[in-house]
Design a protein around this motif. Structure first.
Motif: not given
Length: 139
Positions: A23, A72-73, A75-77, A103-104, A107-108, A111
């Protein structure tokens, strides 16, 4: 980050640092690199993972898991094949679930840290924060 898991505290902090690196969140890279380094007592290994996951001196289940979290980070999938690859590398279903939770969360957090302009600390500041996190946990 500190609850029961087959992943060590160092592993989960390394996951947070790796997600932060993908990120490009300078504050979170600094914070979780320092914390993972202290948790493992192995700064060179943590630096190696963040510099080049492919050649880093880590076990294959962790490497495959970090690769999956990075995808996942970025590409988001993820695909079913991505999941099969992590499981084939030796990670358990519970380890995958725990890694996805890290990860979730980060990532939050990363950001938000960037959106609110968290100050990037000095190396000494990150080391002090890491010592606190390892002693007190996340509250």
């Amino acid at each position: 980050m500190r609850g029961p898991s087959a992943w060590s505290v160092g592993d989960r902090e390394l996951m947070a640092a790796y997600v932060a690196k993908v990120n490009e969140s300078a504050f979170c890279v600094g914070a979780h690199t320092a914390t993972a380094s202290q948790a493992y007592q192995d700064r060179p290994m943590v630096a190696a993972v963040l510099a080049d996951l492919k050649s880093a001196p880590v076990e294959e289940p962790l490497r495959a898991t970090l690769r999956m979290l990075g995808k996942l980070t970025a590409e988001g999938k993820l695909s079913a094949e991505d999941m099969r690859a992590v499981l084939a590398a030796g990670a358990t279903q519970q380890q995958v679930e725990d890694a996805l939770a890290v990860c979730v969360a980060f990532n939050t957090t990363g950001r938000l840290a960037d959106a609110f302009g968290f100050e990037v600390l000095s190396p000494e500041g990150f080391e002090a924060g890491a010592k606190y996190l390892l002693k007190r946990g996340y509250r």
